[in-house]
Design a protein around this motif. Structure first.
Motif, PDB file in Angstrom:
ATOM      1  N   GLN A 127       0.865  -1.178   0.000  1.00  0.00           N
ATOM      2  CA  GLN A 127       0.000   0.000   0.000  1.00  0.00           C
ATOM      3  C   GLN A 127       0.904   1.231   0.000  1.00  0.00           C
ATOM      4  O   GLN A 127       1.606   1.493   0.969  1.00  0.00           O
ATOM      5  N   VAL A 128       0.884   1.984  -1.099  1.00  0.00           N
ATOM      6  CA  VAL A 128       1.775   3.130  -1.260  1.00  0.00           C
ATOM      7  C   VAL A 128       0.946   4.358  -1.656  1.00  0.00           C
ATOM      8  O   VAL A 128      -0.226   4.229  -2.038  1.00  0.00           O
ATOM      9  N   PRO A 129       1.535   5.561  -1.564  1.00  0.00           N
ATOM     10  CA  PRO A 129       0.821   6.754  -2.027  1.00  0.00           C
ATOM     11  C   PRO A 129       0.340   6.579  -3.460  1.00  0.00           C
ATOM     12  O   PRO A 129       1.036   5.970  -4.291  1.00  0.00           O
ATOM     13  N   ALA A 130      -0.854   7.099  -3.747  1.00  0.00           N
ATOM     14  CA  ALA A 130      -1.472   6.918  -5.063  1.00  0.00           C
ATOM     15  C   ALA A 130      -0.515   7.326  -6.168  1.00  0.00           C
ATOM     16  O   ALA A 130       0.131   8.363  -6.106  1.00  0.00           O
ATOM     17  N   MET A 131      -0.448   6.491  -7.190  1.00  0.00           N
ATOM     18  CA  MET A 131       0.481   6.721  -8.291  1.00  0.00           C
ATOM     19  C   MET A 131      -0.201   7.476  -9.421  1.00  0.00           C
ATOM     20  O   MET A 131      -1.420   7.354  -9.623  1.00  0.00           O
ATOM     21  N   VAL A 132       0.564   8.269 -10.127  1.00  0.00           N
ATOM     22  CA  VAL A 132       0.016   9.130 -11.173  1.00  0.00           C
ATOM     23  C   VAL A 132      -0.284   8.308 -12.418  1.00  0.00           C
ATOM     24  O   VAL A 132       0.201   7.192 -12.590  1.00  0.00           O
ATOM     25  N   THR A 133      -1.110   8.898 -13.308  1.00  0.00           N
ATOM     26  CA  THR A 133      -1.399   8.292 -14.596  1.00  0.00           C
ATOM     27  C   THR A 133      -0.455   8.882 -15.630  1.00  0.00           C
ATOM     28  O   THR A 133      -0.396  10.095 -15.794  1.00  0.00           O
ATOM     29  N   ARG A 134       0.293   8.027 -16.312  1.00  0.00           N
ATOM     30  CA  ARG A 134       1.259   8.505 -17.308  1.00  0.00           C
ATOM     31  C   ARG A 134       0.808   8.126 -18.708  1.00  0.00           C
ATOM     32  O   ARG A 134       0.454   6.984 -18.969  1.00  0.00           O
ATOM     33  N   ARG A 194     -10.076  15.420 -13.005  1.00  0.00           N
ATOM     34  CA  ARG A 194      -9.677  15.867 -14.347  1.00  0.00           C
ATOM     35  C   ARG A 194      -9.292  14.676 -15.218  1.00  0.00           C
ATOM     36  O   ARG A 194      -9.648  14.607 -16.392  1.00  0.00           O
ATOM     37  N   THR A 195      -8.542  13.753 -14.667  1.00  0.00           N
ATOM     38  CA  THR A 195      -8.194  12.498 -15.343  1.00  0.00           C
ATOM     39  C   THR A 195      -8.454  11.346 -14.387  1.00  0.00           C
ATOM     40  O   THR A 195      -8.489  11.535 -13.172  1.00  0.00           O
ATOM     41  N   HIS A 196      -8.630  10.174 -14.924  1.00  0.00           N
ATOM     42  CA  HIS A 196      -8.907   8.989 -14.110  1.00  0.00           C
ATOM     43  C   HIS A 196      -7.691   8.072 -14.063  1.00  0.00           C
ATOM     44  O   HIS A 196      -6.943   7.961 -15.039  1.00  0.00           O
ATOM     45  N   SER A 197      -7.504   7.444 -12.935  1.00  0.00           N
ATOM     46  CA  SER A 197      -6.403   6.484 -12.786  1.00  0.00           C
ATOM     47  C   SER A 197      -6.569   5.335 -13.773  1.00  0.00           C
ATOM     48  O   SER A 197      -7.692   4.977 -14.163  1.00  0.00           O
ATOM     49  N   THR A 198      -5.459   4.756 -14.161  1.00  0.00           N
ATOM     50  CA  THR A 198      -5.504   3.689 -15.160  1.00  0.00           C
ATOM     51  C   THR A 198      -5.812   2.338 -14.517  1.00  0.00           C
ATOM     52  O   THR A 198      -5.620   2.137 -13.324  1.00  0.00           O
TER      53      THR A 198
END
Length: 586
Positions: free
Chosen positions: A65-72, A202-206
């Motif tokens: 469990q880690v900090p939420a990762m960005v969508t690239r 604004r954007t959704h996680s993958t």
């Protein structure tokens, strides 16, 4: 409906503490960098764990469990405390170039900004690492240089400080939660999922792990072209979903896909399923019922027997009684560039879905060879019957697989393309000189039987009568299939050990234009039957006379329809299995 169901599932999982809270996520982690107080790397700690995959033991990354990762998608976007070597160390494939250095620079700036207000030894140590680390001097670091190949294999890295992982430090957690909840410049609107006023994502996680999709993940909700934007609402503002709902549905879907017990592959479609109250017993039973193995045949028999008799389902291996009235969700996803396509989404009570599966297996029930011990053919094995056995790609046609699975779940009509694919494979393999090794299999005969019973009026309501040879069936096509099997038996008995029979040369023609082929077959029969003993000859002549008596007075039909071709094949299969049954008895 899909997103709402996934959000509800997330809330059930969160109550059971199986998924991360908002602002956090589950990520696969390969290594941890153990840091000294001055920020230097003490050692590289492997985090991969061994798992059994068939007969082999392989090592896979552990899930943390880690900090939420960005969508690239493009450009540079850094994660916090968990990322690959390009971002954490500024190196890529053992070298430090401008691109990887820019990635490290972005990561450094993000960490120093978030940890500026964190007052703990772990926070100071992580800051010290970013302040002193130089990607260009990677080969001078004895610890990193020794593990360079492993660190740059694409896996994620995390930090280990003072006996625990950095992302578990209380001060660091507070700093991250504060940063992730910042709403500067946020767009506020009504969330389509919850119906509440909320900050719109604004954007959704993958979504990661869908077969065939990008390894970095693909979006379920995404807009990036003016043609898909309404009233100037760009990106995901065109489908306003609040940050909480976005996090909840992506977390739930990633959880399902990452768990091998809740996902299956049907052609190119990745299928995930879940119950309304996150009941794992329902999910386990559904997987067992849709993909039976040799080991769970008795379990399924008990399951379907209880279901038919109206008793509560409480089968060995299931710890509690199953609620058949709760909703059960089945979602099929396919890759589509950087996005996901929804192949199907089916919702029904769990009891109805099990009943539809049982009805499908009842229609597929057919006499099988003695060596075939598996009573229930799973969806995947069933679809393998329409695949070319010589092809390198053993996946069934995409559209056929998805539509077939949906028809089974809903109890609907099978797609015509499934039936046509089976007939096509039989024709193709009969025309192939090596195809005699691929006989008209139990699976193909079962598909033909199931299709005719469900999609036509042939023997409707009398499914139990076509499991094995029906002596009373007077359908011309079915009788012709039986005759062809008898004629083949005469040839085989007259010429023991023969490599090719009339099936290899005449089957396709007999199945489509019997009036042209059968007179030739009977002339061949006359020469074969002279080689048999008197008793065998009399037996076969009586059987053929009996079958000929079922042919209409007008003689053999000039052409058989597609439905009649299926009846012909079924008659051939039933008569052939009857012949093998007699040999086994002897």
């Amino acid at each position: 409906m899909i997103l709402q169901s996934l959000v509800q599932y997330y809330e059930q999982l969160a109550a059971q503490e199986k998924v991360a809270r908002q602002g956090w996520c589950s990520a696969k982690v390969s290594y941890a960098l153990s840091l000294r107080r001055d920020g230097s790397v003490r050692e590289v700690i492997p985090l991969k764990i061994p798992v059994e995959r068939g007969k082999k033991t392989v090592e896979i990354p552990d899930v943390k469990q880690v900090p939420a990762m960005v969508t690239r998608s493009s450009g540079i976007a850094a994660n916090f405390l968990c990322d690959n070597a390009k971002y954490i160390l500024g190196i890529d494939k053992g070298k430090a170039d401008k691109r990887s250095y820019d990635c490290f620079k972005a990561t450094k700036e993000k960490h120093l900004k978030i940890l500026a207000q964190a007052n703990s030894a772990a926070a100071e140590t992580v800051k010290a690492f970013f302040q002193c680390w130089e990607p260009a001097r990677v080969m001078q670091d004895e610890v990193i240089s020794k593990s360079l190949d492993s660190l740059t294999d694409g896996g994620n890295l995390i930090f280990y400080v003072n006996g625990r992982f950095a992302h578990e430090d209380e001060e660091i957690i507070k700093a991250w939660d504060s940063f992730s909840q910042e709403t500067d410049g946020a767009v506020i609107g009504t969330c389509l999922v919850t119906g509440q006023k909320a900050e719109i994502a604004r954007t959704h996680s993958t979504i990661r792990g869908v077969a065939g999709a990008q390894s970095s993940g693909a979006a379920l909700v995404s807009f990036n072209a003016p043609a898909f934007e309404s009233y100037g609402k760009e990106q995901s503002y065109n489908a306003p979903v609040g940050n909480y709902a976005m996090f909840a549905y992506t977390t739930a879907l990633n959880y399902l896909i990452s768990n091998r017990d809740y996902v299956m592959q049907v052609g190119d479609t990745t299928v995930v399923y879940w119950s309304e109250d996150a009941d794992v017993e329902c999910q386990n039973l559904f997987y067992a019922a849709s993909e039976p193995t040799k080991d769970n045949q008795e379990l399924l028999k008990g399951l379907f027997d209880n279901l038919q008799s109206g008793r509560e389902i409480d089968v060995d291996g299931i710890q509690k009684e199953v609620n058949l009235d709760q909703k059960f969700y089945i979602l099929g996803l396919s890759p589509n560039a950087a996005r996901l396509a929804v192949r199907f989404f089916y919702v029904d009570s769990f009891g109805n879905i099990l009943r539809h599966l049982k009805e499908h297996y009842d229609r597929m029930k057919i006499v099988r060879p003695a060596k075939d011990e598996q009573k229930y053919l799973g969806v995947w094995r069933m679809l393998q019957e329409i695949v070319n056995k010589k092809s390198k790609d053993k996946k069934p046609q995409e559209s056929v697989a998805g539509r077939t699975f949906e028809a089974i779940l809903s109890g609907g009509r099978y797609p015509e393309s499934l039936y046509m694919s089976v007939l096509g494979r039989i024709r193709a393999e009969q025309d192939d000189s090596d195809a005699h090794i691929y006989k008209i299999t139990r699976g193909r005969a079962a598909i033909i039987k199931a299709y005719l019973l469900r999609n036509t009026t042939w023997y409707q309501g009398k499914e139990d009568m076509m499991v094995k040879l029906d002596e009373n069936c007077d359908d011309t096509a079915y009788v012709l299939g039986r005759e062809f099997s008898v004629l083949e038996a005469i040839q085989e008995d007259a010429n023991p050990g023969i490599n090719a029979t009339i099936k290899d040369r005449y089957f396709n023609s007999a199945c489509t234009t019997p009036a042209i082929v059968f007179p030739t077959l009977f002339r061949l029969k006359n020469s074969h039957i002279r080689k048999l003993s008197e008793g065998s000859a009399i037996y076969y002549e009586k059987l053929l006379t009996y079958l000929q008596g079922k042919i209409p007075a007008g003689g053999y039909p000039k052409r058989l329809s597609m439905q009649e071709q299926g009846q012909f094949i079924l008659g051939y299969y039933h008569q052939t299995q009857k012949r093998y049954e007699k040999k086994e008895e002897k």
